[in-house]
Design a protein around this motif. Structure first.
Motif, PDB file in Angstrom:
ATOM      1  N   ALA A 182      39.313  43.337  49.773  1.00  0.00           N
ATOM      2  CA  ALA A 182      39.942  42.510  50.808  1.00  0.00           C
ATOM      3  C   ALA A 182      39.488  41.070  50.668  1.00  0.00           C
ATOM      4  O   ALA A 182      38.361  40.796  50.230  1.00  0.00           O
ATOM      5  N   ASP A 183      40.388  40.183  51.032  1.00  0.00           N
ATOM      6  CA  ASP A 183      40.054  38.756  51.080  1.00  0.00           C
ATOM      7  C   ASP A 183      39.851  38.264  52.502  1.00  0.00           C
ATOM      8  O   ASP A 183      39.137  37.290  52.734  1.00  0.00           O
ATOM      9  N   CYS A 217      43.695  44.950  41.381  1.00  0.00           N
ATOM     10  CA  CYS A 217      42.927  43.717  41.159  1.00  0.00           C
ATOM     11  C   CYS A 217      41.525  44.064  40.654  1.00  0.00           C
ATOM     12  O   CYS A 217      41.304  45.148  40.095  1.00  0.00           O
ATOM     13  N   ARG A 234      40.125  27.297  48.080  1.00  0.00           N
ATOM     14  CA  ARG A 234      41.138  28.364  48.170  1.00  0.00           C
ATOM     15  C   ARG A 234      41.174  28.827  49.633  1.00  0.00           C
ATOM     16  O   ARG A 234      40.114  28.968  50.254  1.00  0.00           O
ATOM     17  N   ALA A 255      33.487  40.247  40.919  1.00  0.00           N
ATOM     18  CA  ALA A 255      34.118  39.694  42.124  1.00  0.00           C
ATOM     19  C   ALA A 255      33.133  39.541  43.281  1.00  0.00           C
ATOM     20  O   ALA A 255      33.517  39.105  44.364  1.00  0.00           O
ATOM     21  N   ARG A 310      35.883  34.046  41.119  1.00  0.00           N
ATOM     22  CA  ARG A 310      36.932  34.564  41.996  1.00  0.00           C
ATOM     23  C   ARG A 310      36.448  35.869  42.630  1.00  0.00           C
ATOM     24  O   ARG A 310      35.388  36.375  42.283  1.00  0.00           O
ATOM     25  N   GLY A 311      37.291  36.381  43.550  1.00  0.00           N
ATOM     26  CA  GLY A 311      36.871  37.557  44.307  1.00  0.00           C
ATOM     27  C   GLY A 311      36.159  37.077  45.565  1.00  0.00           C
ATOM     28  O   GLY A 311      35.275  36.204  45.493  1.00  0.00           O
ATOM     29  N   ALA A 312      36.542  37.627  46.707  1.00  0.00           N
ATOM     30  CA  ALA A 312      36.084  37.067  47.984  1.00  0.00           C
ATOM     31  C   ALA A 312      34.561  36.969  48.114  1.00  0.00           C
ATOM     32  O   ALA A 312      34.037  35.890  48.422  1.00  0.00           O
ATOM     33  N   PRO A 313      33.787  38.041  47.875  1.00  0.00           N
ATOM     34  CA  PRO A 313      32.336  37.909  48.063  1.00  0.00           C
ATOM     35  C   PRO A 313      31.704  36.919  47.074  1.00  0.00           C
ATOM     36  O   PRO A 313      30.798  36.168  47.447  1.00  0.00           O
ATOM     37  N   GLN A 341      43.811  40.341  36.646  1.00  0.00           N
ATOM     38  CA  GLN A 341      42.427  40.674  37.007  1.00  0.00           C
ATOM     39  C   GLN A 341      42.138  42.161  36.766  1.00  0.00           C
ATOM     40  O   GLN A 341      41.004  42.545  36.499  1.00  0.00           O
ATOM     41  N   ASN A 371      44.904  41.041  50.766  1.00  0.00           N
ATOM     42  CA  ASN A 371      44.303  41.324  49.453  1.00  0.00           C
ATOM     43  C   ASN A 371      45.332  40.924  48.391  1.00  0.00           C
ATOM     44  O   ASN A 371      46.462  40.506  48.707  1.00  0.00           O
ATOM     45  N   LYS A 372      44.942  41.074  47.165  1.00  0.00           N
ATOM     46  CA  LYS A 372      45.777  40.646  46.028  1.00  0.00           C
ATOM     47  C   LYS A 372      47.212  41.124  46.146  1.00  0.00           C
ATOM     48  O   LYS A 372      47.460  42.263  46.540  1.00  0.00           O
ATOM     49  N   THR A 415      32.884  46.248  45.589  1.00  0.00           N
ATOM     50  CA  THR A 415      33.312  46.800  46.881  1.00  0.00           C
ATOM     51  C   THR A 415      34.159  48.058  46.646  1.00  0.00           C
ATOM     52  O   THR A 415      33.621  49.158  46.583  1.00  0.00           O
TER      53      THR A 415
HETATM   54  O1  MRU Z   1      42.735  35.861  43.273  1.00  0.00           O
HETATM   55  P1  MRU Z   1      41.472  36.667  43.206  1.00  0.00           P
HETATM   56  O2  MRU Z   1      41.214  37.230  41.861  1.00  0.00           O
HETATM   57  O3  MRU Z   1      40.302  35.917  43.769  1.00  0.00           O
HETATM   58  O4  MRU Z   1      41.749  37.898  44.181  1.00  0.00           O
HETATM   59  C1  MRU Z   1      40.744  38.858  44.348  1.00  0.00           C
HETATM   60  C2  MRU Z   1      41.147  39.974  45.235  1.00  0.00           C
HETATM   61  O5  MRU Z   1      42.214  40.018  45.786  1.00  0.00           O
HETATM   62  C3  MRU Z   1      40.099  41.013  45.493  1.00  0.00           C
HETATM   63  O6  MRU Z   1      40.674  42.259  45.692  1.00  0.00           O
HETATM   64  C4  MRU Z   1      39.300  40.615  46.754  1.00  0.00           C
HETATM   65  O7  MRU Z   1      38.882  39.293  46.693  1.00  0.00           O
HETATM   66  C5  MRU Z   1      38.131  41.499  46.935  1.00  0.00           C
HETATM   67  S1  MRU Z   1      36.901  41.260  45.672  1.00  0.00           S
HETATM   68  C6  MRU Z   1      35.617  42.302  46.049  1.00  0.00           C
END
Ligand code: MRU
Length: 344
Positions: A232-233, A153, A88, A159, A47-50, A192, A243-244, A165
């Motif tokens: 950020a997502d 988060c 997702r 992540a 999980r986590g955008a990157p 998280q 974001n979360k 980040t």
């Molecule tokens: O549902 P998740 O745990 O994937 O959500 C993660 C977040 O919202 C993070 O803040 C976001 O992906 C940035 S991670 C560097």
């Protein structure tokens, strides 16, 4: 430093830390099928955008390899790649990572794996650079010796491919001797913050407290923090940021308190094809996640749940967006495609 995911060349598998089990257990998952990868993404084992961007890129390799073993035709391979791409919806990095390597499918597994490894390396470099830039911006705008930071988060190495980040900026401030205390929001419903961010903070020796999400705006209004830093997502062209869930409450409180609210993300999280936050698809997750705590149901059987996984912070509440390409200041410069200029 912990690594959330890595490609194992010997058996062409993707190794993930199962983040659903942390901090109690460090369990590794060996992913060799598209079904297993889609499940790991849906369940937030990765999980986590990157990190999702990197997983998506390696996912293309997994689909190719499984396809070769099971005799899939080209259409079936593309269908499986699409399943990964859409596992997702909110973090643009997942689709971005798939799209980066998909054109290389015709060149073979080696080309796809090589490109996915480069995406992972570039993500780490981006995170280190945005952390330097973000820390510089904060130290210019918050003339306090020991900064008190609130975050939401998990945005650390878990992540991302490495470093983090928002967490990366916190780590950078720590390394520069400028960090006082971190308030880590627990991040309901899947924790998280209290499970993962606290785990990383302990490993990095960073002083912190974990607080309930509901405490965050009060912590800010009581003057207990100097700056909020989140990840950020998806960042729309105008700077609106998904974001979360719970992030926007921090932004509103920061505006009222007159302290900076910072978003940190690699540029791969910027989605110029999305004009504003209204067009961002916010993932709705299973109501069971909010109707109970862990596996235990805590609400009456008749109650229904509402479980958006993300919220969207309007750009005018965001003091700065730190990317590896530079800093945007949406609250001061709210032009529709402001984020595009960082890429020029
Ligand atoms: O549902 P998740 O745990 O994937 O959500 C993660 C977040 O919202 C993070 O803040 C976001 O992906 C940035 S991670 C560097």
């Amino acid at each position: 430093m912990v690594s959330a995911l890595r490609w194992i060349d010997e058996d062409s598998s993707l190794e993930l830390i199962d983040q659903t089990q942390l901090p109690g257990e460090t369990r590794l998952l060996q992913i060799t099928t598209t079904d297993a990868l889609v499940r790991a993404i849906e369940d937030l084992a990765v999980r986590g955008a990157p990190a999702l961007g990197v997983a998506g890129a390696f996912g293309v390799a997994i689909a190719m390899q499984q396809g070769a073993a099971q005799g899939w035709d080209a259409d079936r391979i593309q269908t499986e790649i699409d399943r990964i791409r859409h596992a997702r919806p909110t973090a643009v990095n997942l689709a971005w990572g798939v799209d980066q390597v998909r054109p290389l499918v015709g060149e073979g597994l080696g080309a796809v794996v090589g490109a996915a490894k480069q995406i992972a390396q570039a993500d780490e470099s981006a995170n280190r650079e945005l952390s330097r830039l973000g820390a510089d911006w904060i130290l210019t705008h918050c003339p306090t010796d020991k900064l008190r930071v609130i975050t939401h988060c998990n945005t650390g190495a878990l992540a991302t491919s490495a470093w983090g980040t928002a967490y990366g900026i916190i780590h950078e401030l720590h390394d520069r001797g400028k960090l006082g205390l971190v308030y880590a929001d627990e991040t309901r419903p899947l924790l998280q913050g209290s499970r993962l961010t606290s785990w990383e903070l302990v490993q990095d020796g960073i002083e912190h407290v974990v607080e309930a999400d509901g405490a965050a705006s009060s912590t800010i209004l009581r003057g207990l923090v100097d700056v909020a830093i989140i990840g950020a997502d998806r960042i729309a062209a105008n700077g609106d940021t998904a974001n979360k869930i719970g992030s926007v409450a921090l932004a509103l409180a920061c505006q009222r308190a007159g302290i900076p609210f910072i978003v940190a993300a690699p540029y791969s999280t910027v989605d110029l094809s999305t004009a504003s936050g209204e067009q961002i698809h916010v993932e709705q997750r299973d109501e069971a996640e909010v109707l109970g705590f862990g596996a235990v149901r805590t609400t009456p059987a008749q109650s229904r749940g509402f479980n958006p996984a993300f919220d969207v912070t309007p750009h005018d509440l965001i003091s700065a967006i730190a990317t590896e390409k530079g800093i945007a200041e949406p609250a001061h410069d709210p032009r529709p495609r402001m984020m595009a200029e960082l890429d020029s």
